[in-house]
Design a protein around this motif. Structure first.
Motif, PDB file in Angstrom:
ATOM      1  N   PHE A  99       0.809  -1.221   0.000  1.00 43.29           N
ATOM      2  CA  PHE A  99       0.000   0.000   0.000  1.00 43.29           C
ATOM      3  C   PHE A  99       0.841   1.269   0.000  1.00 43.29           C
ATOM      4  CE2 PHE A  99      -2.973  -3.112   1.862  1.00 43.29           C
ATOM      5  CZ  PHE A  99      -4.044  -2.937   0.976  1.00 43.29           C
ATOM      6  N   GLY A 100       2.114   1.131   0.256  1.00 43.93           N
ATOM      7  CA  GLY A 100       2.992   2.299   0.215  1.00 43.93           C
ATOM      8  C   GLY A 100       2.756   3.286   1.335  1.00 43.93           C
ATOM      9  N   ASN A 101       2.440   2.787   2.537  1.00 38.96           N
ATOM     10  CA  ASN A 101       2.279   3.670   3.694  1.00 38.96           C
ATOM     11  C   ASN A 101       2.634   2.899   4.953  1.00 38.96           C
ATOM     12  OD1 ASN A 101       0.106   1.987   4.108  1.00 38.96           O
ATOM     13  ND2 ASN A 101      -1.437   3.504   3.513  1.00 38.96           N
ATOM     14  N   PHE A 102       2.479   3.537   6.093  1.00 42.49           N
ATOM     15  CA  PHE A 102       2.844   2.914   7.355  1.00 42.49           C
ATOM     16  C   PHE A 102       1.669   2.127   7.926  1.00 42.49           C
ATOM     17  CE2 PHE A 102       5.753   6.509   7.003  1.00 42.49           C
ATOM     18  CZ  PHE A 102       6.964   5.865   7.206  1.00 42.49           C
ATOM     19  N   ARG A 103       1.960   0.950   8.440  1.00 38.98           N
ATOM     20  CA  ARG A 103       0.913   0.117   9.041  1.00 38.98           C
ATOM     21  C   ARG A 103       0.396   0.765  10.320  1.00 38.98           C
ATOM     22  NH1 ARG A 103       0.803  -5.330   7.292  1.00 38.98           N
ATOM     23  NH2 ARG A 103       2.589  -5.923   5.981  1.00 38.98           N
ATOM     24  N   TRP A 104      -0.905   0.715  10.519  1.00 35.39           N
ATOM     25  CA  TRP A 104      -1.481   1.165  11.776  1.00 35.39           C
ATOM     26  C   TRP A 104      -1.050   0.228  12.889  1.00 35.39           C
ATOM     27  CZ3 TRP A 104      -7.146   2.201   9.800  1.00 35.39           C
ATOM     28  CH2 TRP A 104      -7.129   3.396   9.043  1.00 35.39           C
ATOM     29  N   GLN A 105      -0.777   0.810  14.036  1.00 38.79           N
ATOM     30  CA  GLN A 105      -0.297   0.049  15.184  1.00 38.79           C
ATOM     31  C   GLN A 105      -1.345   0.036  16.292  1.00 38.79           C
ATOM     32  OE1 GLN A 105       2.676  -1.594  15.019  1.00 38.79           O
ATOM     33  NE2 GLN A 105       2.709  -0.795  12.909  1.00 38.79           N
ATOM     34  N   SER A 106      -1.380  -1.070  17.033  1.00 37.21           N
ATOM     35  CA  SER A 106      -2.244  -1.137  18.208  1.00 37.21           C
ATOM     36  C   SER A 106      -1.696  -0.222  19.296  1.00 37.21           C
ATOM     37  CB  SER A 106      -2.325  -2.575  18.737  1.00 37.21           C
ATOM     38  OG  SER A 106      -2.873  -3.437  17.760  1.00 37.21           O
ATOM     39  N   LEU A 107      -2.588   0.260  20.145  1.00 36.15           N
ATOM     40  CA  LEU A 107      -2.164   1.100  21.262  1.00 36.15           C
ATOM     41  C   LEU A 107      -1.253   0.281  22.184  1.00 36.15           C
ATOM     42  CD1 LEU A 107      -2.522   3.809  22.796  1.00 36.15           C
ATOM     43  CD2 LEU A 107      -4.449   2.750  23.990  1.00 36.15           C
ATOM     44  N   PRO A 108      -0.005   0.715  22.386  1.00 36.04           N
ATOM     45  CA  PRO A 108       0.926  -0.107  23.178  1.00 36.04           C
ATOM     46  C   PRO A 108       0.612  -0.138  24.665  1.00 36.04           C
ATOM     47  CG  PRO A 108       1.969   1.958  22.521  1.00 36.04           C
ATOM     48  CD  PRO A 108       0.658   1.899  21.811  1.00 36.04           C
ATOM     49  N   TYR A 109      -0.200   0.800  25.157  1.00 31.49           N
ATOM     50  CA  TYR A 109      -0.555   0.841  26.573  1.00 31.49           C
ATOM     51  C   TYR A 109      -2.075   0.782  26.699  1.00 31.49           C
ATOM     52  CZ  TYR A 109       4.075   3.002  26.344  1.00 31.49           C
ATOM     53  OH  TYR A 109       5.386   3.267  26.067  1.00 31.49           O
ATOM     54  N   GLY A 110      -2.557   0.202  27.772  1.00 34.19           N
ATOM     55  CA  GLY A 110      -3.999   0.141  27.987  1.00 34.19           C
ATOM     56  C   GLY A 110      -4.439  -1.269  28.356  1.00 34.19           C
ATOM     57  N   ASN A 111      -5.719  -1.401  28.685  1.00 32.57           N
ATOM     58  CA  ASN A 111      -6.244  -2.686  29.151  1.00 32.57           C
ATOM     59  C   ASN A 111      -7.608  -3.007  28.553  1.00 32.57           C
ATOM     60  OD1 ASN A 111      -7.780  -0.769  30.427  1.00 32.57           O
ATOM     61  ND2 ASN A 111      -7.326  -1.440  32.523  1.00 32.57           N
ATOM     62  N   HIS A 112      -7.947  -2.366  27.423  1.00 35.29           N
ATOM     63  CA  HIS A 112      -9.236  -2.580  26.742  1.00 35.29           C
ATOM     64  C   HIS A 112     -10.424  -2.139  27.579  1.00 35.29           C
ATOM     65  CE1 HIS A 112      -7.320  -4.489  23.367  1.00 35.29           C
ATOM     66  NE2 HIS A 112      -6.758  -5.392  24.147  1.00 35.29           N
ATOM     67  N   ARG A 113     -10.208  -1.292  28.566  1.00 36.43           N
ATOM     68  CA  ARG A 113     -11.287  -0.571  29.228  1.00 36.43           C
ATOM     69  C   ARG A 113     -11.100   0.908  28.915  1.00 36.43           C
ATOM     70  NH1 ARG A 113     -14.291  -2.923  33.345  1.00 36.43           N
ATOM     71  NH2 ARG A 113     -15.351  -0.907  33.299  1.00 36.43           N
ATOM     72  N   ALA A 114     -12.169   1.660  28.934  1.00 38.41           N
ATOM     73  CA  ALA A 114     -12.107   3.041  28.471  1.00 38.41           C
ATOM     74  C   ALA A 114     -11.093   3.864  29.263  1.00 38.41           C
ATOM     75  CB  ALA A 114     -13.492   3.679  28.547  1.00 38.41           C
ATOM     76  N   ALA A 115     -11.124   3.769  30.603  1.00 41.41           N
ATOM     77  CA  ALA A 115     -10.204   4.567  31.419  1.00 41.41           C
ATOM     78  C   ALA A 115      -8.757   4.157  31.183  1.00 41.41           C
ATOM     79  CB  ALA A 115     -10.565   4.435  32.896  1.00 41.41           C
ATOM     80  N   GLY A 116      -8.514   2.846  31.105  1.00 48.19           N
ATOM     81  CA  GLY A 116      -7.153   2.366  30.891  1.00 48.19           C
ATOM     82  C   GLY A 116      -6.606   2.762  29.531  1.00 48.19           C
ATOM     83  N   ASP A 117      -7.446   2.679  28.493  1.00 46.90           N
ATOM     84  CA  ASP A 117      -6.977   3.036  27.153  1.00 46.90           C
ATOM     85  C   ASP A 117      -6.813   4.547  26.995  1.00 46.90           C
ATOM     86  OD1 ASP A 117      -6.970   0.392  26.580  1.00 46.90           O
ATOM     87  OD2 ASP A 117      -8.680   0.414  25.216  1.00 46.90           O
ATOM     88  N   ALA A 118      -7.693   5.331  27.627  1.00 45.55           N
ATOM     89  CA  ALA A 118      -7.533   6.787  27.561  1.00 45.55           C
ATOM     90  C   ALA A 118      -6.238   7.213  28.245  1.00 45.55           C
ATOM     91  CB  ALA A 118      -8.734   7.480  28.209  1.00 45.55           C
ATOM     92  N   ALA A 119      -5.944   6.627  29.413  1.00 48.52           N
ATOM     93  CA  ALA A 119      -4.689   6.928  30.105  1.00 48.52           C
ATOM     94  C   ALA A 119      -3.492   6.445  29.289  1.00 48.52           C
ATOM     95  CB  ALA A 119      -4.697   6.287  31.496  1.00 48.52           C
ATOM     96  N   GLY A 120      -3.652   5.278  28.618  1.00 50.12           N
ATOM     97  CA  GLY A 120      -2.576   4.775  27.761  1.00 50.12           C
ATOM     98  C   GLY A 120      -2.311   5.699  26.588  1.00 50.12           C
ATOM     99  N   ALA A 121      -3.376   6.278  26.006  1.00 51.68           N
ATOM    100  CA  ALA A 121      -3.201   7.231  24.910  1.00 51.68           C
ATOM    101  C   ALA A 121      -2.498   8.496  25.404  1.00 51.68           C
ATOM    102  CB  ALA A 121      -4.561   7.570  24.300  1.00 51.68           C
ATOM    103  N   ALA A 122      -2.843   8.944  26.611  1.00 52.46           N
ATOM    104  CA  ALA A 122      -2.185  10.133  27.164  1.00 52.46           C
ATOM    105  C   ALA A 122      -0.691   9.874  27.368  1.00 52.46           C
ATOM    106  CB  ALA A 122      -2.852  10.520  28.483  1.00 52.46           C
ATOM    107  N   ARG A 123      -0.374   8.697  27.874  1.00 52.93           N
ATOM    108  CA  ARG A 123       1.047   8.356  28.079  1.00 52.93           C
ATOM    109  C   ARG A 123       1.788   8.305  26.747  1.00 52.93           C
ATOM    110  NH1 ARG A 123       3.296   2.522  30.443  1.00 52.93           N
ATOM    111  NH2 ARG A 123       5.484   2.861  29.841  1.00 52.93           N
ATOM    112  N   LEU A 124       1.168   7.671  25.747  1.00 50.08           N
ATOM    113  CA  LEU A 124       1.822   7.547  24.445  1.00 50.08           C
ATOM    114  C   LEU A 124       2.005   8.922  23.806  1.00 50.08           C
ATOM    115  CD1 LEU A 124       2.875   5.689  22.179  1.00 50.08           C
ATOM    116  CD2 LEU A 124       0.546   5.642  21.256  1.00 50.08           C
ATOM    117  N   PHE A 125       1.017   9.791  23.948  1.00 51.01           N
ATOM    118  CA  PHE A 125       1.112  11.129  23.369  1.00 51.01           C
ATOM    119  C   PHE A 125       2.268  11.905  24.009  1.00 51.01           C
ATOM    120  CE2 PHE A 125      -0.159  15.660  23.528  1.00 51.01           C
ATOM    121  CZ  PHE A 125      -0.146  15.917  22.169  1.00 51.01           C
TER     122      PHE A 125
END
Length: 373
Positions: free
Chosen positions: A317-343
């Motif tokens: 496809f000539g682009n970068f593969r989408w990656q799974s969120l490296p932090y989080g636990n598949h609950r909303a609070a855990g994934d939101a905090a994981g996104a904040a850490r990654l950002f």
């Protein structure tokens, strides 16, 4: 001829004798007091208990023929009239015999359907109201181009053209009030069951289970672990009840989500359903309500710039593969905090990534790459 088939001479002509010994008449040539069960019903009568047939009538319909019993009208009793409760139970039974469950709201409906129904979705066939909500919200989100909307929403400040992921994240962190949002849903394209918003420090501004108004699929439960029993035990509110709290958490801020198109569509569907079913708006008014509500925040996608930073190149496809969120636990609070850490790590240039020898083409100045705008 046997006695059973021997014609009998009576005022009304008998065709033959039935095997029971009763006379058989032509349907149009019989004594007036002898009626079929349908004729008794049309006259407001029904057979009395154990009322015997007095004769039979022979009928012909195209190439079919048969015999139906005849009953004495004077011996019949008035037909019983169903009570309102009986009529309601009968109607309910007929409804349930052809009802099916909407894949969105979970309500039973007896609308006609088939496997080629254009309302078919990855989550099953949905009812007409839910289908309308899906179409309207899809058109709304597409028309507003809200997925990676920062360049349009904050021009000259967060324009990422020509900037790398680190510069994009650092500029966003320094120039806007950023919060991270995540949702968990009933199905891949379903309703919210878990909702969280947190600051960049990971502190939760909103963290709540939500009663979706529809069934939770087993596949979704296998990922986030949320069941209908958990929602009932927690007395989880409906989305309309947490809408004000969500608005307080995100309005006037930049809302960062990992895979924003997914979460934005989920929130848009919920706000639009609130506008239609709770506020009572319809058509253009409901769309205007939804668009105005969403437009009070800015929206940004973290997955695309992080995938560029991570560097796994897709040659086909000539682009970068989408990656799974490296932090989080598949609950909303855990994934939101994981996104904040990654950002935060992306803004500092310390987010996880492939070794340089394994990364795809990434010009140092990023002048030729604008895939995450």
């Amino acid at each position: 001829m046997t006695d059973k088939t021997r014609a009998v001479e009576v005022p009304h002509q008998v065709v033959r004798l039935h095997e029971s010994g009763l006379p058989v008449y032509r349907l149009g040539d019989r004594p007036a007091h002898l009626l079929t069960r349908r004729e008794l019903s049309q006259a407001g009568l029904s057979r009395a208990h154990r009322q015997p047939a007095l004769a039979y009538a022979r009928w012909h319909y195209y190439r079919r023929e048969g015999e139906t019993p005849l009953y004495d009208r004077s011996a019949a009793r008035p037909k019983k009239v169903a009570t309102p409760a009986q009529l309601e139970a009968l109607a309910r039974g007929r409804f349930l015999s052809r009802a099916w469950q909407c894949g969105d709201c979970g309500e039973l409906t007896d609308e006609p359907r088939d496997t080629d129904d254009p309302r078919q979705t990855p989550d099953g066939i949905v009812c007409t109201p839910c289908s309308a909500i899906r179409r309207e919200v899809h058109a709304l989100v597409d028309s507003l181009a809200l997925a990676p909307a920062l360049p349009e929403r904050l021009p000259g400040v967060l324009d990422t053209h020509g900037a790398g992921p680190v510069e994009w994240a650092a500029t966003l962190r320094d120039s806007a009030s950023v919060v991270c949002l995540d949702t968990e849903t009933t199905t891949l394209h379903g309703w919210v069951v878990d909702l969280a918003v947190c600051g960049l420090d990971g502190h939760a501004l909103l963290d709540t289970l939500v009663t979706p108004g529809g069934p939770i699929s087993p596949d979704a439960t296998a990922i986030h672990g949320i069941t209908a029993d958990m929602l009932a035990e927690a007395n989880a509110p409906r989305f309309s009840a947490v809408l004000d709290a969500l608005g307080t958490a995100i309005h006037g801020r930049c809302v960062l989500a990992y895979n924003l198109p997914y979460d934005l569509n989920v929130i848009a569907r919920e706000v639009h359903r609130h506008a239609r079913l709770t506020v009572g708006l319809d058509g253009a008014d409901a769309l205007a309500y939804t668009g105005t509500w969403l437009g009070r925040a800015q929206w940004a996608d973290l997955m695309d710039p992080y995938s560029t930073w991570y560097g796994e190149w897709h040659a086909y496809f000539g682009n970068f593969r989408w990656q799974s969120l490296p932090y989080g636990n598949h609950r909303a609070a855990g994934d939101a905090a994981g996104a904040a850490r990654l950002f935060g790590e992306l803004a500092d240039g310390t987010a996880p990534r492939l070794p340089a020898s394994e990364r795809g083409p990434q010009p140092d100045d990023y002048e030729d790459y604008d895939g995450y705008e």
